[in-house]
Design a protein around this motif. Structure first.
Motif, mmCIF file in Angstrom:
data_model
loop_
_atom_site.group_PDB
_atom_site.id
_atom_site.type_symbol
_atom_site.label_atom_id
_atom_site.label_comp_id
_atom_site.label_asym_id
_atom_site.label_seq_id
_atom_site.Cartn_x
_atom_site.Cartn_y
_atom_site.Cartn_z
ATOM 1 N N ASN A 1 0.828 -1.200 0.000
ATOM 2 C CA ASN A 1 0.000 0.000 0.000
ATOM 3 C C ASN A 1 0.869 1.259 0.000
ATOM 4 O OD1 ASN A 1 -2.354 1.636 0.270
ATOM 5 N ND2 ASN A 1 -1.972 1.788 2.472
ATOM 6 N N GLY A 2 0.867 1.989 -1.099
ATOM 7 C CA GLY A 2 1.575 3.259 -1.169
ATOM 8 C C GLY A 2 3.049 3.181 -1.451
ATOM 9 N N ALA A 3 3.571 1.996 -1.749
ATOM 10 C CA ALA A 3 5.020 1.872 -1.963
ATOM 11 C C ALA A 3 5.341 0.601 -2.733
ATOM 12 C CB ALA A 3 5.751 1.868 -0.625
ATOM 13 N N THR A 4 6.563 0.547 -3.257
ATOM 14 C CA THR A 4 7.108 -0.663 -3.859
ATOM 15 C C THR A 4 8.417 -0.978 -3.150
ATOM 16 O OG1 THR A 4 6.125 -0.132 -6.004
ATOM 17 C CG2 THR A 4 7.912 -1.747 -5.985
ATOM 18 N N LEU A 5 8.499 -2.166 -2.566
ATOM 19 C CA LEU A 5 9.637 -2.547 -1.740
ATOM 20 C C LEU A 5 10.643 -3.387 -2.518
ATOM 21 C CD1 LEU A 5 7.754 -3.662 1.516
ATOM 22 C CD2 LEU A 5 8.513 -1.359 0.878
ATOM 23 N N PRO B 1 13.290 -0.513 3.718
ATOM 24 C CA PRO B 1 11.982 -0.021 4.155
ATOM 25 C C PRO B 1 11.434 1.035 3.199
ATOM 26 C CG PRO B 1 13.515 -0.109 5.991
ATOM 27 C CD PRO B 1 14.319 -0.342 4.747
ATOM 28 N N ARG B 2 10.135 1.173 3.175
ATOM 29 C CA ARG B 2 9.513 2.133 2.267
ATOM 30 C C ARG B 2 10.134 3.522 2.423
ATOM 31 N NH1 ARG B 2 3.625 2.998 2.579
ATOM 32 N NH2 ARG B 2 3.459 0.720 2.577
ATOM 33 N N GLY B 3 10.475 4.128 1.293
ATOM 34 C CA GLY B 3 11.087 5.449 1.283
ATOM 35 C C GLY B 3 12.597 5.455 1.380
ATOM 36 N N MET B 4 13.191 4.298 1.677
ATOM 37 C CA MET B 4 14.644 4.191 1.810
ATOM 38 C C MET B 4 15.257 3.536 0.578
ATOM 39 S SD MET B 4 15.870 5.188 4.876
ATOM 40 C CE MET B 4 15.239 5.569 6.522
ATOM 41 N N SER B 5 16.371 4.071 0.121
ATOM 42 C CA SER B 5 17.176 3.444 -0.932
ATOM 43 C C SER B 5 16.327 3.076 -2.140
ATOM 44 C CB SER B 5 17.933 2.236 -0.361
ATOM 45 O OG SER B 5 18.780 2.643 0.703
ATOM 46 N N ARG B 6 16.157 1.776 -2.397
ATOM 47 C CA ARG B 6 15.476 1.340 -3.621
ATOM 48 C C ARG B 6 13.985 1.074 -3.454
ATOM 49 N NH1 ARG B 6 20.077 -3.081 -3.597
ATOM 50 N NH2 ARG B 6 19.525 -2.701 -1.402
ATOM 51 N N SER B 7 13.424 1.337 -2.277
ATOM 52 C CA SER B 7 11.989 1.157 -2.040
ATOM 53 C C SER B 7 11.293 2.508 -2.145
ATOM 54 C CB SER B 7 11.750 0.531 -0.662
ATOM 55 O OG SER B 7 12.170 -0.810 -0.647
ATOM 56 N N THR B 8 10.510 2.667 -3.173
ATOM 57 C CA THR B 8 9.959 3.973 -3.516
ATOM 58 C C THR B 8 8.557 4.172 -2.959
ATOM 59 O OG1 THR B 8 9.177 3.057 -5.613
ATOM 60 C CG2 THR B 8 11.333 4.139 -5.616
ATOM 61 N N LEU B 9 8.255 5.419 -2.640
ATOM 62 C CA LEU B 9 6.931 5.822 -2.169
ATOM 63 C C LEU B 9 6.114 6.387 -3.321
ATOM 64 C CD1 LEU B 9 7.940 7.721 1.105
ATOM 65 C CD2 LEU B 9 6.778 5.499 0.997
ATOM 66 N N ASP B 10 4.820 6.084 -3.337
ATOM 67 C CA ASP B 10 3.939 6.734 -4.297
ATOM 68 C C ASP B 10 3.867 8.232 -4.020
ATOM 69 O OD1 ASP B 10 3.534 4.157 -5.122
ATOM 70 O OD2 ASP B 10 1.438 4.043 -4.493
ATOM 71 N N ASP B 11 3.822 8.584 -2.738
ATOM 72 C CA ASP B 11 3.783 9.988 -2.311
ATOM 73 C C ASP B 11 4.989 10.246 -1.416
ATOM 74 O OD1 ASP B 11 3.329 12.512 -1.339
ATOM 75 O OD2 ASP B 11 1.530 11.982 -0.178
ATOM 76 N N PRO B 12 6.042 10.876 -1.931
ATOM 77 C CA PRO B 12 7.253 11.101 -1.129
ATOM 78 C C PRO B 12 7.025 11.951 0.109
ATOM 79 C CG PRO B 12 7.704 11.428 -3.460
ATOM 80 C CD PRO B 12 6.224 11.321 -3.320
ATOM 81 N N GLU B 13 5.916 12.686 0.161
ATOM 82 C CA GLU B 13 5.633 13.538 1.322
ATOM 83 C C GLU B 13 4.763 12.853 2.362
ATOM 84 O OE1 GLU B 13 7.186 16.453 1.603
ATOM 85 O OE2 GLU B 13 8.132 15.864 -0.291
ATOM 86 N N ALA B 14 4.402 11.611 2.145
ATOM 87 C CA ALA B 14 3.489 10.916 3.061
ATOM 88 C C ALA B 14 4.097 10.770 4.452
ATOM 89 C CB ALA B 14 3.138 9.545 2.503
ATOM 90 N N GLU B 15 3.277 10.981 5.476
ATOM 91 C CA GLU B 15 3.717 10.714 6.843
ATOM 92 C C GLU B 15 3.956 9.209 7.005
ATOM 93 O OE1 GLU B 15 4.380 13.030 9.109
ATOM 94 O OE2 GLU B 15 3.923 14.502 7.560
ATOM 95 N N MET C 1 23.849 8.727 3.730
ATOM 96 C CA MET C 1 23.654 10.177 3.709
ATOM 97 C C MET C 1 22.446 10.555 2.852
ATOM 98 S SD MET C 1 25.686 11.553 5.782
ATOM 99 C CE MET C 1 25.395 13.263 5.293
ATOM 100 N N ALA C 2 22.245 9.837 1.751
ATOM 101 C CA ALA C 2 21.109 10.141 0.882
ATOM 102 C C ALA C 2 19.777 9.883 1.585
ATOM 103 C CB ALA C 2 21.201 9.306 -0.395
ATOM 104 N N ASN C 3 19.752 8.907 2.493
ATOM 105 C CA ASN C 3 18.518 8.577 3.213
ATOM 106 C C ASN C 3 18.275 9.470 4.426
ATOM 107 O OD1 ASN C 3 17.798 6.423 1.531
ATOM 108 N ND2 ASN C 3 18.970 4.942 2.731
ATOM 109 N N LEU C 4 19.267 10.251 4.816
ATOM 110 C CA LEU C 4 19.196 10.983 6.082
ATOM 111 C C LEU C 4 18.047 11.993 6.159
ATOM 112 C CD1 LEU C 4 20.711 10.797 8.710
ATOM 113 C CD2 LEU C 4 22.323 12.509 7.881
ATOM 114 N N PRO C 5 17.786 12.807 5.133
ATOM 115 C CA PRO C 5 16.667 13.754 5.250
ATOM 116 C C PRO C 5 15.322 13.069 5.493
ATOM 117 C CG PRO C 5 18.094 14.358 3.422
ATOM 118 C CD PRO C 5 18.549 13.008 3.883
ATOM 119 N N TYR C 6 15.090 11.971 4.814
ATOM 120 C CA TYR C 6 13.850 11.206 5.006
ATOM 121 C C TYR C 6 13.781 10.640 6.425
ATOM 122 C CZ TYR C 6 10.601 7.236 4.446
ATOM 123 O OH TYR C 6 9.594 6.325 4.594
#
Length: 278
Positions: A12-16, A58-72, A192-197
């Protein structure tokens, strides 16, 4: 090196992105902090001699993308991702699960939400600060981190966060320089690339999570709480120690500190093997 297969799982909301190696009962490794599947590379091959080892970003990290990058980001949704991994890779068979730091929070929630799918959980320093008597102080810390991140940016926010994790009342102690394994050093760029998220989404979403203590008490025979030998007195150590006492279970100590998985991989992996035995 053990052969591995890779795949992607739509949730739901991501591809892992996930990776699998070895054979035997399933062991799902859930990374913490800014780590992804690669954070387990130094121990996964060894564990794969006894288990089918699954790792993922995990969703939003590295190669696992979020449908909505701003999602809580919510712990329950991340735990559902882990559940979907179990359903894919070990349908109908309870699995062993290890989680580190924020990944340990996910593992704890997975245990309480889907106990029928989990044979054993090893949770290494889950920062479950809401269980602590001084939880209000830590809520204030997270609020300061969020505001600093919003007004001053990433590195000032990380400084505030790091200060809050130190031993109570301690000035920073000089530590011996640790030479990271080559694979760990190579992961620094992705970290470092994952740090802001991590700072903007994971820290506020996860450190405000409160586990279901009654459920944990009922399932305490399947939960192993672990901390780093060098973490005593630091904030990430305290929730696991508190919960172990509350649940009447042994608090296990692994080599190194909060990042012992990276700094002491061989010894850490051996301790994990022992903790996973059901």
């Amino acid at each position: 090196m053990t052969a591995r297969t890779t795949g992607s799982l739509r949730v739901n909301g991501a591809t892992l992105h996930y990776e699998v190696r070895g054979e035997g009962p399933l062991l799902l490794l859930i990374p913490g902090g800014t780590g992804g599947a690669a954070s387990f590379d130094d121990i996964a091959d060894d564990l794969a001699s006894a288990y089918t080892v699954a790792t993922y970003d995990p969703r939003g990290m590295s190669r696992s993308t979020l449908d909505d990058p701003e999602a809580e980001q919510r712990v329950a949704e991340h735990a559902d991702d882990a559940f979907r991994m179990l359903e894919l890779l070990s349908p109908g068979e309870p699995a062993r699960v290890f989680g580190a730091s924020s990944g340990a929070i996910v593992a704890v929630h997975l245990l309480t939400a889907r106990p029928e799918r989990v044979a054993r959980v090893v949770a290494h320093e889950p920062p479950l600060v809401e269980v602590l008597p001084d939880a209000a102080e830590h809520r204030a810390l997270i609020a300061r981190v969020k505001e600093t991140f919003r007004t001053q940016g990433l590195m000032p926010a990380m400084t505030v966060f790091a200060e809050g994790l130190k031993k109570d009342g301690d000035a920073p102690e000089p530590k011996a320089e640790i030479k990271l394994p080559p694979q760990a050093a190579a992961r620094a760029e992705q970290t470092m690339a994952n740090l802001p998220y991590f700072v903007g989404r994971i820290v506020p979403g996860f450190m405000s999570y409160a586990p279901d203590l009654r459920r944990l008490e009922a399932l305490s025979d399947r939960l192993v709480l672990a901390c780093g030998e060098d973490s005593r007195g630091e904030l990430p150590y305290r929730p696991a120690a508190f919960l172990a006492e509350r649940l009447g279970t042994e608090l296990r100590h692994f080599p190194g500190g909060h990042t012992g998985l990276t700094t002491h991989p061989a010894e850490f992996g051996e301790h994990l093997r022992k903790a996973l035995r059901v």
